[in-house]
Motif scaffolding. Structure first.
Motif, PDB file in Angstrom:
ATOM      1  N   PRO A   4      28.224  32.947  39.388  1.00 24.16           N
ATOM      2  CA  PRO A   4      28.264  34.373  39.727  1.00 24.16           C
ATOM      3  C   PRO A   4      27.701  35.279  38.639  1.00 24.16           C
ATOM      4  O   PRO A   4      27.212  36.362  38.927  1.00 24.16           O
ATOM      5  CB  PRO A   4      29.749  34.621  39.966  1.00 24.16           C
ATOM      6  CG  PRO A   4      30.271  33.304  40.428  1.00 24.16           C
ATOM      7  CD  PRO A   4      29.493  32.284  39.640  1.00 24.16           C
ATOM      8  N   ALA A   5      27.780  34.854  37.378  1.00 26.38           N
ATOM      9  CA  ALA A   5      27.291  35.695  36.283  1.00 26.38           C
ATOM     10  C   ALA A   5      25.840  35.401  35.922  1.00 26.38           C
ATOM     11  O   ALA A   5      25.279  36.045  35.053  1.00 26.38           O
ATOM     12  CB  ALA A   5      28.174  35.510  35.055  1.00 26.38           C
ATOM     13  N   ASP A   6      25.241  34.449  36.574  1.00 25.06           N
ATOM     14  CA  ASP A   6      23.894  34.007  36.212  1.00 25.06           C
ATOM     15  C   ASP A   6      22.857  35.012  36.705  1.00 25.06           C
ATOM     16  O   ASP A   6      22.817  35.353  37.891  1.00 25.06           O
ATOM     17  CB  ASP A   6      23.635  32.637  36.829  1.00 25.06           C
ATOM     18  CG  ASP A   6      22.290  32.048  36.415  1.00 25.06           C
ATOM     19  OD1 ASP A   6      21.651  32.626  35.519  1.00 25.06           O
ATOM     20  OD2 ASP A   6      21.900  31.028  36.986  1.00 25.06           O
ATOM     21  N   LEU A   7      22.023  35.485  35.803  1.00 28.14           N
ATOM     22  CA  LEU A   7      20.959  36.420  36.167  1.00 28.14           C
ATOM     23  C   LEU A   7      19.596  35.741  36.162  1.00 28.14           C
ATOM     24  O   LEU A   7      18.564  36.409  36.102  1.00 28.14           O
ATOM     25  CB  LEU A   7      20.974  37.622  35.221  1.00 28.14           C
ATOM     26  CG  LEU A   7      22.232  38.498  35.328  1.00 28.14           C
ATOM     27  CD1 LEU A   7      22.200  39.600  34.296  1.00 28.14           C
ATOM     28  CD2 LEU A   7      22.367  39.068  36.731  1.00 28.14           C
ATOM     29  N   GLY A   8      19.593  34.439  36.211  1.00 29.33           N
ATOM     30  CA  GLY A   8      18.341  33.703  36.372  1.00 29.33           C
ATOM     31  C   GLY A   8      17.365  33.853  35.233  1.00 29.33           C
ATOM     32  O   GLY A   8      16.181  33.592  35.394  1.00 29.33           O
ATOM     33  N   GLY A   9      17.829  34.312  34.087  1.00 29.83           N
ATOM     34  CA  GLY A   9      16.946  34.495  32.948  1.00 29.83           C
ATOM     35  C   GLY A   9      16.430  35.917  32.791  1.00 29.83           C
ATOM     36  O   GLY A   9      15.742  36.221  31.813  1.00 29.83           O
ATOM     37  N   PRO A  34      20.393  37.084  45.878  1.00 28.09           N
ATOM     38  CA  PRO A  34      21.693  37.178  45.188  1.00 28.09           C
ATOM     39  C   PRO A  34      21.567  37.424  43.684  1.00 28.09           C
ATOM     40  O   PRO A  34      22.363  38.167  43.104  1.00 28.09           O
ATOM     41  CB  PRO A  34      22.342  35.818  45.468  1.00 28.09           C
ATOM     42  CG  PRO A  34      21.705  35.353  46.737  1.00 28.09           C
ATOM     43  CD  PRO A  34      20.278  35.835  46.652  1.00 28.09           C
ATOM     44  N   VAL A  35      20.537  36.830  43.056  1.00 29.22           N
ATOM     45  CA  VAL A  35      20.334  37.040  41.626  1.00 29.22           C
ATOM     46  C   VAL A  35      19.925  38.483  41.364  1.00 29.22           C
ATOM     47  O   VAL A  35      20.461  39.149  40.462  1.00 29.22           O
ATOM     48  CB  VAL A  35      19.275  36.067  41.064  1.00 29.22           C
ATOM     49  CG1 VAL A  35      19.028  36.342  39.583  1.00 29.22           C
ATOM     50  CG2 VAL A  35      19.710  34.630  41.271  1.00 29.22           C
ATOM     51  N   PHE A  36      18.996  38.986  42.160  1.00 30.40           N
ATOM     52  CA  PHE A  36      18.553  40.369  41.967  1.00 30.40           C
ATOM     53  C   PHE A  36      19.687  41.355  42.240  1.00 30.40           C
ATOM     54  O   PHE A  36      19.800  42.388  41.572  1.00 30.40           O
ATOM     55  CB  PHE A  36      17.350  40.672  42.862  1.00 30.40           C
ATOM     56  CG  PHE A  36      16.065  40.054  42.396  1.00 30.40           C
ATOM     57  CD1 PHE A  36      15.691  40.082  41.063  1.00 30.40           C
ATOM     58  CD2 PHE A  36      15.202  39.446  43.301  1.00 30.40           C
ATOM     59  CE1 PHE A  36      14.486  39.522  40.629  1.00 30.40           C
ATOM     60  CE2 PHE A  36      14.002  38.890  42.885  1.00 30.40           C
ATOM     61  CZ  PHE A  36      13.640  38.920  41.545  1.00 30.40           C
ATOM     62  N   LEU A  37      20.536  41.057  43.207  1.00 33.36           N
ATOM     63  CA  LEU A  37      21.676  41.942  43.481  1.00 33.36           C
ATOM     64  C   LEU A  37      22.642  41.957  42.305  1.00 33.36           C
ATOM     65  O   LEU A  37      23.168  43.014  41.945  1.00 33.36           O
ATOM     66  CB  LEU A  37      22.384  41.513  44.763  1.00 33.36           C
ATOM     67  CG  LEU A  37      21.623  41.796  46.062  1.00 33.36           C
ATOM     68  CD1 LEU A  37      22.374  41.206  47.253  1.00 33.36           C
ATOM     69  CD2 LEU A  37      21.385  43.286  46.248  1.00 33.36           C
ATOM     70  N   ARG A  38      22.857  40.807  41.699  1.00 31.89           N
ATOM     71  CA  ARG A  38      23.698  40.788  40.495  1.00 31.89           C
ATOM     72  C   ARG A  38      23.026  41.583  39.381  1.00 31.89           C
ATOM     73  O   ARG A  38      23.683  42.279  38.615  1.00 31.89           O
ATOM     74  CB  ARG A  38      23.960  39.344  40.053  1.00 31.89           C
ATOM     75  CG  ARG A  38      24.924  38.583  40.944  1.00 31.89           C
ATOM     76  CD  ARG A  38      25.414  37.297  40.303  1.00 31.89           C
ATOM     77  NE  ARG A  38      24.374  36.307  40.104  1.00 31.89           N
ATOM     78  CZ  ARG A  38      23.999  35.406  41.019  1.00 31.89           C
ATOM     79  NH1 ARG A  38      24.573  35.386  42.212  1.00 31.89           N
ATOM     80  NH2 ARG A  38      23.056  34.525  40.747  1.00 31.89           N
ATOM     81  N   GLY A  39      21.713  41.469  39.311  1.00 37.35           N
ATOM     82  CA  GLY A  39      20.969  42.196  38.288  1.00 37.35           C
ATOM     83  C   GLY A  39      21.090  43.708  38.430  1.00 37.35           C
ATOM     84  O   GLY A  39      21.105  44.431  37.429  1.00 37.35           O
ATOM     85  N   LEU A  40      21.193  44.189  39.672  1.00 35.16           N
ATOM     86  CA  LEU A  40      21.349  45.630  39.886  1.00 35.16           C
ATOM     87  C   LEU A  40      22.644  46.156  39.289  1.00 35.16           C
ATOM     88  O   LEU A  40      22.758  47.349  39.008  1.00 35.16           O
ATOM     89  CB  LEU A  40      21.320  45.957  41.389  1.00 35.16           C
ATOM     90  CG  LEU A  40      19.964  45.995  42.083  1.00 35.16           C
ATOM     91  CD1 LEU A  40      20.155  46.351  43.552  1.00 35.16           C
ATOM     92  CD2 LEU A  40      19.018  46.981  41.416  1.00 35.16           C
ATOM     93  N   ALA A  62      18.728  42.632  53.436  1.00 35.33           N
ATOM     94  CA  ALA A  62      20.126  42.476  53.023  1.00 35.33           C
ATOM     95  C   ALA A  62      20.437  43.257  51.752  1.00 35.33           C
ATOM     96  O   ALA A  62      21.600  43.514  51.447  1.00 35.33           O
ATOM     97  CB  ALA A  62      20.444  40.996  52.805  1.00 35.33           C
ATOM     98  N   ALA A  63      19.411  43.648  51.018  1.00 37.89           N
ATOM     99  CA  ALA A  63      19.606  44.382  49.764  1.00 37.89           C
ATOM    100  C   ALA A  63      19.621  45.890  49.951  1.00 37.89           C
ATOM    101  O   ALA A  63      19.816  46.627  48.982  1.00 37.89           O
ATOM    102  CB  ALA A  63      18.505  44.008  48.776  1.00 37.89           C
ATOM    103  N   ALA A  64      19.437  46.373  51.176  1.00 40.93           N
ATOM    104  CA  ALA A  64      19.221  47.802  51.394  1.00 40.93           C
ATOM    105  C   ALA A  64      20.360  48.673  50.868  1.00 40.93           C
ATOM    106  O   ALA A  64      20.116  49.685  50.200  1.00 40.93           O
ATOM    107  CB  ALA A  64      18.978  48.066  52.876  1.00 40.93           C
ATOM    108  N   ASP A  65      21.589  48.317  51.156  1.00 41.47           N
ATOM    109  CA  ASP A  65      22.703  49.171  50.727  1.00 41.47           C
ATOM    110  C   ASP A  65      22.833  49.215  49.207  1.00 41.47           C
ATOM    111  O   ASP A  65      23.100  50.273  48.622  1.00 41.47           O
ATOM    112  CB  ASP A  65      24.015  48.699  51.355  1.00 41.47           C
ATOM    113  CG  ASP A  65      24.096  49.028  52.838  1.00 41.47           C
ATOM    114  OD1 ASP A  65      23.316  49.884  53.310  1.00 41.47           O
ATOM    115  OD2 ASP A  65      24.939  48.429  53.528  1.00 41.47           O
TER     116      ASP A  65
END
Length: 200
Positions: A4-9, A34-40, A62-65
């Motif tokens: 869940p905390a992984d931002l993919g680098g 999911p990675v980009f959403l965590r990044g936001l 799915a990222a719209a909101d």
């Protein structure tokens, strides 16, 4: 394997590693949402910006909101990318987002362009009713950008008659940097009326 905390680098210490990670995530497409959403939600503004940019590249509805929420980010570059991403997705909030962020992500090599001006111009004449009120915005730079969008789009419209100069003069010779506020407001209102007729 992502946690869940992984931002993919995207949060790597080395900028080159961040760039490489971003490219890898974009190539993976919507699987990276999911990675980009965590990044936001990152505390790092650069990660938030790159995440919004990545979502613009992958175009996942799915990222719209989350992107709409990012329009309130304290960093203008994040807001600009979020508006760009909403437009790439085709979200119903994108036009308002682009107008709101017209000053937020300047193109330093091609002033007064911003990400929003490019996207608004690409969308075509239908944006003009939303852009026209910015002709009377308080800040000169906002007015310049609105006028840039208007001039570019109207010049290509058959209704302009192929003679921008004549049309411009007939509608009050609008000058976004003019010091006569009253004259500018009159010209802006004339443009608003013209647009309401030709771009209902």
């Amino acid at each position: 394997m992502n946690t869940p905390a992984d931002l993919g680098g995207l949060d790597a210490a080395d900028p080159a590693d961040r760039t490489s990670a971003y490219t890898t995530l974009v190539v993976a497409g919507r699987a990276s949402t999911p990675v980009f959403l965590r990044g936001l939600a990152s505390a790092d503004a650069d990660v938030r910006e790159k995440s919004a940019q990545g979502l613009a590249e992958t175009g996942d509805p799915a990222a719209a909101d989350a992107l709409a929420d990012a329009l309130s980010d304290p960093e203008p570059l994040v807001r600009g990318r979020a508006a760009q991403a909403l437009a790439a997705i085709g979200d119903w909030r994108s036009l308002d987002a682009l107008v709101r962020t017209i000053d937020d992500y300047p193109d330093v090599l091609h002033a007064p362009h911003t990400i929003a001006t490019y996207v608004l111009i690409a969308r075509g004449r239908d944006v003009l009713p939303s852009v026209a009120p910015l002709l009377d915005a308080p800040q000169p730079i906002t007015r310049q950008r609105a006028y840039l969008v208007l001039q570019t789009l109207v010049s290509a419209m058959p209704e302009a008659g192929g003679d921008w100069g004549t049309l411009w003069q007939s509608l009050g010779a609008y000058d976004p940097d003019g010091r006569d506020d009253a004259a500018r407001a009159v010209a802006a209102a004339k443009w608003g009326q013209w647009i309401s007729v030709h771009c209902p």
